[in-house]
Design a protein around this motif. Structure first.
Motif, mmCIF file in Angstrom:
data_model
loop_
_atom_site.group_PDB
_atom_site.id
_atom_site.type_symbol
_atom_site.label_atom_id
_atom_site.label_comp_id
_atom_site.label_asym_id
_atom_site.label_seq_id
_atom_site.Cartn_x
_atom_site.Cartn_y
_atom_site.Cartn_z
ATOM 1 N N SER A 55 0.806 -1.229 0.000
ATOM 2 C CA SER A 55 0.000 0.000 0.000
ATOM 3 C C SER A 55 0.837 1.278 0.000
ATOM 4 C CB SER A 55 -0.958 -0.004 1.194
ATOM 5 O OG SER A 55 -0.220 -0.046 2.413
ATOM 6 N N GLN A 56 2.025 1.263 0.580
ATOM 7 C CA GLN A 56 2.835 2.478 0.685
ATOM 8 C C GLN A 56 4.119 2.394 -0.138
ATOM 9 O OE1 GLN A 56 3.395 3.618 4.823
ATOM 10 N NE2 GLN A 56 1.416 2.742 5.379
ATOM 11 N N THR A 57 4.143 1.512 -1.136
ATOM 12 C CA THR A 57 5.381 1.275 -1.881
ATOM 13 C C THR A 57 5.392 1.839 -3.294
ATOM 14 O OG1 THR A 57 4.601 -0.841 -2.776
ATOM 15 C CG2 THR A 57 5.684 -0.887 -0.607
ATOM 16 N N GLY A 58 4.235 2.128 -3.849
ATOM 17 C CA GLY A 58 4.166 2.539 -5.242
ATOM 18 C C GLY A 58 4.140 1.368 -6.210
ATOM 19 N N ILE A 59 4.230 0.146 -5.702
ATOM 20 C CA ILE A 59 4.189 -1.042 -6.554
ATOM 21 C C ILE A 59 2.733 -1.336 -6.921
ATOM 22 C CG2 ILE A 59 4.691 -3.514 -6.667
ATOM 23 C CD1 ILE A 59 6.852 -2.975 -4.492
ATOM 24 N N ARG A 60 2.486 -1.618 -8.180
ATOM 25 C CA ARG A 60 1.145 -1.998 -8.619
ATOM 26 C C ARG A 60 1.000 -3.516 -8.508
ATOM 27 N NH1 ARG A 60 0.064 0.344 -14.424
ATOM 28 N NH2 ARG A 60 -1.941 -0.665 -14.014
ATOM 29 N N PHE A 61 -0.154 -3.939 -8.018
ATOM 30 C CA PHE A 61 -0.406 -5.378 -7.894
ATOM 31 C C PHE A 61 -1.553 -5.779 -8.797
ATOM 32 C CE2 PHE A 61 -2.908 -8.801 -5.782
ATOM 33 C CZ PHE A 61 -2.022 -9.836 -6.054
ATOM 34 N N TYR A 62 -1.325 -6.827 -9.602
ATOM 35 C CA TYR A 62 -2.372 -7.425 -10.420
ATOM 36 C C TYR A 62 -2.629 -8.829 -9.893
ATOM 37 C CZ TYR A 62 -1.802 -3.901 -14.168
ATOM 38 O OH TYR A 62 -1.757 -2.739 -14.899
ATOM 39 N N GLN A 63 -3.865 -9.083 -9.471
ATOM 40 C CA GLN A 63 -4.232 -10.457 -9.146
ATOM 41 C C GLN A 63 -4.739 -11.105 -10.419
ATOM 42 O OE1 GLN A 63 -7.190 -11.096 -6.082
ATOM 43 N NE2 GLN A 63 -7.110 -13.318 -6.318
ATOM 44 N N ALA A 64 -3.920 -11.986 -10.974
ATOM 45 C CA ALA A 64 -4.263 -12.615 -12.248
ATOM 46 C C ALA A 64 -3.400 -13.847 -12.446
ATOM 47 C CB ALA A 64 -4.048 -11.645 -13.409
ATOM 48 N N LYS A 65 -3.933 -14.800 -13.183
ATOM 49 C CA LYS A 65 -3.172 -15.990 -13.554
ATOM 50 C C LYS A 65 -2.398 -15.708 -14.833
ATOM 51 C CE LYS A 65 -3.708 -20.875 -14.797
ATOM 52 N NZ LYS A 65 -4.677 -21.971 -15.036
ATOM 53 N N VAL A 66 -1.105 -16.018 -14.820
ATOM 54 C CA VAL A 66 -0.278 -15.858 -16.012
ATOM 55 C C VAL A 66 -0.547 -17.027 -16.953
ATOM 56 C CG1 VAL A 66 2.068 -15.656 -16.913
ATOM 57 C CG2 VAL A 66 1.497 -14.670 -14.674
ATOM 58 N N THR A 67 -0.947 -16.721 -18.179
ATOM 59 C CA THR A 67 -1.269 -17.780 -19.145
ATOM 60 C C THR A 67 -0.214 -17.905 -20.248
ATOM 61 O OG1 THR A 67 -2.637 -16.232 -20.406
ATOM 62 C CG2 THR A 67 -3.745 -17.588 -18.730
ATOM 63 N N GLY A 68 0.669 -16.929 -20.353
ATOM 64 C CA GLY A 68 1.702 -17.020 -21.371
ATOM 65 C C GLY A 68 2.698 -15.880 -21.260
ATOM 66 N N ILE A 69 3.896 -16.121 -21.787
ATOM 67 C CA ILE A 69 4.925 -15.081 -21.856
ATOM 68 C C ILE A 69 5.448 -15.058 -23.283
ATOM 69 C CG2 ILE A 69 7.159 -14.270 -21.004
ATOM 70 C CD1 ILE A 69 6.659 -15.905 -18.453
ATOM 71 N N GLN A 70 5.286 -13.930 -23.952
ATOM 72 C CA GLN A 70 5.810 -13.755 -25.300
ATOM 73 C C GLN A 70 7.192 -13.122 -25.181
ATOM 74 O OE1 GLN A 70 4.342 -15.159 -27.856
ATOM 75 N NE2 GLN A 70 2.690 -15.817 -26.481
ATOM 76 N N VAL A 71 8.207 -13.968 -25.254
ATOM 77 C CA VAL A 71 9.571 -13.544 -24.939
ATOM 78 C C VAL A 71 10.091 -12.507 -25.930
ATOM 79 C CG1 VAL A 71 11.948 -14.341 -24.727
ATOM 80 C CG2 VAL A 71 10.083 -15.711 -23.779
ATOM 81 N N GLU A 72 9.922 -12.751 -27.222
ATOM 82 C CA GLU A 72 10.473 -11.841 -28.225
ATOM 83 C C GLU A 72 9.696 -10.522 -28.268
ATOM 84 O OE1 GLU A 72 13.278 -12.479 -29.495
ATOM 85 O OE2 GLU A 72 13.357 -14.547 -28.745
ATOM 86 N N GLU A 73 8.386 -10.584 -28.112
ATOM 87 C CA GLU A 73 7.560 -9.370 -28.152
ATOM 88 C C GLU A 73 7.544 -8.627 -26.825
ATOM 89 O OE1 GLU A 73 6.608 -12.367 -29.022
ATOM 90 O OE2 GLU A 73 6.213 -12.317 -31.181
#
Length: 400
Positions: free
Chosen positions: A73-91
């Motif tokens: 809450s006091q860090t400036g970090i954004r949190f997304y609650q979500a399941k990661v379904t893929g990582i497009q490495v080149e893009e």
């Protein structure tokens, strides 16, 4: 110099991911601080070494599993609650379930591992793993039902004689007392094969005092709804059992295995000593997702202690990459090991110190209090630990 358009995305909110994000938010940035985004499928961080204390009621969920939103809450970090379904490495973007894709300039992969449950018949259907908060809740509910039943004995088999199996056995034995029939099943020749002699001997004594059966050189053939089939020296035995707990093994999640990146034979990402993925300097990997080894070449177990130390280096190297500073190779320093061996008893062995019993318990509590993720949470939990005994005494005197 950093620019406003730069974004660091950290996948996984365990020790590696959360502690990397928190450390990153504390660095002095040249120019504009990059956007830091933490992604996890759960809404809470789990301080997993203290998960066993939920079984005995020594700790409450809020103490070991605070919400990410509260921690950040006091860090400036954004949190997304979500399941990661893929990582497009080149893009350079991450695909999320039910959310827009998330582009990144730098990516830290700390998705953690999972307990393999599909190698032996019946395990996936009838055994309970023990590494998440839902697993603990599942076990607690089964215990509640069994304790309210008319069963004379509650029979529990714990598969795996490592740290998790031994700690679970001691906690369950203390909770169930004379009603419990606890058994550890271990394929190897001894329990706690990577532990120090001091901790192993203390654990063996604790198990013996609690009348926990230990089956060494024994493997599981199948698990049923109320039975367990074991193989020992060529002979198969069928044992009745109410609960089977599965603490054996860790494997990399399928998403990591299928990335077009260098892997080892276990599916872990291959990294440089700087924790950068080989041939991909803008990708970092730590914890269960990566082959854990430091600059000396020693291969390390993916423990909380290792992940926390990796997080310090990962955060520094992300910051250094953006600020034209030298990157540091990960150098692990063993701080020893601790074991919970029942209610209010534990061992601590490290840095020349050997403690067990109640002194080990206090030392373990203090060590983990210091390791909780934020000062605010440390203070809240510390105050509760100090005041709870007094509140219990006042409650008892009021009821008497």
């Amino acid at each position: 110099m950093t620019t406003a358009s730069q974004r660091i995305v950290i996948l996984g909110g365990g020790f590696g991911g959360l502690y990397t994000a928190l450390r990153l938010s504390q660095f002095p940035w040249q120019g504009n601080q990059p956007e830091i985004v933490l992604v996890d499928k759960n809404d809470r961080f789990l301080f997993s070494p203290l998960l066993y204390e939920l079984i005995t009621g020594e700790l409450q969920s809020w103490e070991i599993a605070p919400p990410f939103e509260e921690l950040l809450s006091q860090t400036g970090i954004r949190f997304y609650q979500a399941k990661v379904t893929g990582i497009q490495v080149e893009e350079q973007y991450v695909e999320l379930e039910n959310r827009p894709a998330l582009a990144y300039d730098y990516l830290a992969i700390a998705l953690g591992g999972q307990t393999p449950l599909n190698n032996i018949p019946g395990v996936q259907d009838y055994a309970i793993p023990f590494r998440t908060l839902p697993h603990a809740y599942h076990l607690l509910e089964k215990l509640r039902i069994l304790e309210q039943s008319d069963l004379d004995k509650i029979r529990i088999a714990i598969i795996g004689g490592g740290y998790s199996g031994v700690e679970l056995a001691c906690k369950l034995a203390d909770r169930l007392g004379e009603r419990g029939r606890i058994r550890i099943v271990e394929r190897g020749e001894k329990l706690l094969k990577t532990a120090t002699d001091f901790n192993r001997q203390a654990a063996e004594k604790a198990l013996e005092e609690r009348k926990v059966w230990v089956d060494l050189e024994t493997s599981v053939e199948s698990v049923g709804a109320d039975s367990l089939e074991l193989l020992y020296k060529g002979q198969i035995d069928l044992l009745p059992v109410e609960i089977v707990l599965w603490t054996v093994g860790t494997q990399v999640c399928d998403l990591i295995r299928h990335l077009p990146l260098p892997h080892n034979e276990r599916g872990q990402l291959m990294t440089q000593p700087t924790l950068q993925v080989v041939d991909y300097p803008h990708l970092f990997a730590l914890g269960d997702a990566a082959l854990c080894q430091d600059v000396t070449g020693q291969e390390l177990q993916a423990t909380a202690q290792v992940a926390i130390q990796q997080a310090d280096y990962c955060a520094w190297n992300l910051w250094a990459s953006l600020c034209d500073r030298p990157l540091l190779p990960f150098r692990y320093q063993s701080l020893g090991e601790m074991l919970a061996l029942g209610v209010e008893t534990a061992t601590l062995n490290g840095l020349g110190i050997k403690l067990d019993g109640s002194l080990g318990y206090v030392a373990r509590r203090l060590a983990y209090l210091y390791r909780l993720p934020t000062l605010q949470h440390q203070l809240a939990v510390g105050v509760n630990w100090l005041t709870q005994p007094l509140l219990n005494v006042l409650s008892q005197s009021k009821n008497s």
